[in-house]
Design a protein around this motif. Sequence first.
Motif, short mmCIF file in Angstrom:
data_model
loop_
_atom_site.label_atom_id
_atom_site.label_comp_id
_atom_site.label_asym_id
_atom_site.label_seq_id
_atom_site.Cartn_x
_atom_site.Cartn_y
_atom_site.Cartn_z
N ASP A 180 34.21 19.35 62.95
CA ASP A 180 34.64 19.36 64.50
C ASP A 180 35.25 20.70 64.03
O ASP A 180 36.20 21.31 64.84
N THR A 181 35.97 21.31 62.94
CA THR A 181 36.46 22.74 62.81
C THR A 181 35.92 23.42 63.19
O THR A 181 33.99 23.42 63.25
N PRO A 182 36.19 24.76 64.35
CA PRO A 182 35.42 26.03 64.58
C PRO A 182 34.78 26.65 63.23
O PRO A 182 35.23 26.70 62.94
N SER A 183 33.41 26.90 63.85
CA SER A 183 32.66 28.07 63.28
C SER A 183 32.39 27.10 61.43
O SER A 183 33.03 28.44 60.57
N GLY A 212 43.19 26.88 61.52
CA GLY A 212 41.92 27.55 60.91
C GLY A 212 42.15 28.88 59.67
O GLY A 212 41.22 27.97 58.83
N GLY A 213 43.32 29.07 60.31
CA GLY A 213 42.69 30.69 59.39
C GLY A 213 43.32 30.67 57.96
O GLY A 213 42.77 31.48 56.80
N ILE A 214 44.50 30.17 57.96
CA ILE A 214 45.10 29.99 57.00
C ILE A 214 44.72 28.86 56.12
O ILE A 214 44.66 28.73 55.08
N ALA A 215 43.44 27.75 56.63
CA ALA A 215 42.97 27.39 56.28
C ALA A 215 41.47 27.72 55.43
O ALA A 215 41.73 27.90 54.18
N SER A 272 41.94 34.26 62.18
CA SER A 272 42.46 34.28 63.72
C SER A 272 42.78 35.30 64.20
O SER A 272 42.30 34.69 65.57
N TRP A 273 42.87 36.52 64.42
CA TRP A 273 42.17 37.51 65.13
C TRP A 273 41.15 37.95 65.24
O TRP A 273 40.10 38.66 65.97
N LEU A 274 40.11 37.82 63.79
CA LEU A 274 38.97 37.86 64.09
C LEU A 274 37.72 37.20 64.71
O LEU A 274 37.01 37.41 64.93
N ILE A 275 37.62 35.34 64.51
CA ILE A 275 36.96 34.34 64.92
C ILE A 275 37.66 34.46 66.28
O ILE A 275 38.39 33.20 66.21
N SER A 323 47.32 21.08 53.96
CA SER A 323 48.23 20.80 55.13
C SER A 323 47.72 21.77 56.45
O SER A 323 48.72 21.46 57.35
N ALA A 324 46.91 22.96 56.11
CA ALA A 324 46.46 23.19 57.55
C ALA A 324 45.67 22.64 58.16
O ALA A 324 45.17 22.38 59.19
#
Length: 589
Positions: free
Chosen positions: A421-424, A113-116, A103-106, A162-163
Amino acid sequence: MELLIIGVLGMLGIAGASLIAPKLRIPAPLLLVLVGIVLSFMPFVADFEMDPEWILAGILPPLLYSASVSMPTVDFRREFKTISGLSVVLVVVSAVVLGFLFSWLIPGLGIAGGIALGAILSPTDAVATTIVKRAGVSPRIVTVLEGESLLNDATALVLLRSAIAASAASVSLWGVLGDFVWAVLIAAAIGFAIGILNLVVRSRVKDATVNTVISFTVPFLASLPAEALGGSGLVAAVVAGLVTGMGSVKFLNPQHRISDEQNWRTVELLLESTVFLVMGLELSKIVGDVQRDGAGVWTAVGLAAIGLVTVTLLRALYVAPLIASLGRNQKRGEKIKPTLDRLQSRLDDAGDGELEFERDGQSRTVSGRRLSQLRGRVQRKSADIDYFAKKPLGWREGTVVTWAGMRGVVTLAAAQTLPADTPSRSLLILVAFIVAGASLLLQGGTLPWVVRLVRPAAPDPQEDAAERAELRDLLREVAEANGAPRRDGAPQPEVADAPDGTAGAGTPLDRDEEEEEAELLGALDPETAAREERMFRRSLRKDILLAQREFLLALRQEGRFSSATLSHALATLDAEQIALEMREEAEGS
């Protein structure tokens, strides 16, 4: 027709890779991934994409079911604490740490989304088990890795679900925990019920071919209802497999078990090889999607490298204290072993009667039934302590467990389930592919070298031979106990068929039974008498085989002998029973 040709060529490719890979000294799955990658960039090969549901719902349940059927249940029970830690705690920790990192890098990905993505990259692949088996490591390492691969997929997929839900709406920690507990409990209940039903139904089916066909439906009968009720279909398939494997010797006859084993080996080879070949074939389309979205392939390579290094370091940081904890538990077990031995001696002296003892100044009595249960628990605990003492896990074994935590096809299939629709999204899928592919090629390709470098404990052939000899002596005693002494009073040896196909002359009969048999046979013509005698002696041999098999099941429950030794003995009894039945069929035809 085109699909048929592709299918035939695919099976020929799988067969060829399985034959060539050992000569090249690389695992067949890695070779198939490389072949798929090369083919995906060929100009005459169209972009290939498989619906991830085919992998998650169509291929993984039978693969995990087959692996769990062959999993030694006693070893799984002994290592369950270690397995559950690797497949639940480590997966959750890895997903959360990777979630904050990505989540910090992207930009724009967010914590959910990062946990996913972290959940996608966390589960290990079962291909590591295949590689370490060939490397000749301790069976305990194999059990841990195989058990981890059976359960961690479910943890990762529940976290991913869940994510994804959290990215669209607010989700509480307790809500995620509740979903996970429900997914596991409902799946375990359904898997257990299907496993029992499977054994009961198939025990009544006499045709081995039909029996095997029914077995092919079991993983789906367990996984589909579990998924429909919000549970984990993979956990349901695993539990159904464990129940089936534990009860197959009791419920299924030898021919059915051997037929199952041979056919499921073929299914495993085809399904496992297919997913790795497909994994390589999808690379071209994944790269094309990233380039079309302008995300940058090298960006994905950099993110994947960071992700792979992170999950490997997290695994090492988790395994190190785990190994230390196992060592402390082993020492505590060795300290209480003398106490258990004394208690076992008292329980054995009590026999089937009651046992009286004093506690806190009061006299108490233990009933015979309770005494039998207590005796079994003490025997299992003592056998577990001996097992851990004989096969300890140290830093060498911990190094192998750490490096064997490679990612695989579940990572790629899970990434492709991300919403549109997930970012990137295309970037995340490519990151998942590179992590899985690099992990398989780098860790999988160098794992045999790592095993040779650190030299973990390996199976001891002399110890295995001594254990098998001890078990043979016990089985011989069971055979003698199911007959009577010979006329000279010497113990009756184990029955063996003569080379001409007739039963051995040393069949255990007491004097009265032998005289009655002689009178009966004397009233028949020689040919009929010989046939009746062979039938009688073979029937008696079957009874002895049944007693020996029940004895082996009791030993398996105690955990006194290794799973490999007991499996070898059971296979020997199965082969002898099948030979007897084939002779009967030949005479009856």
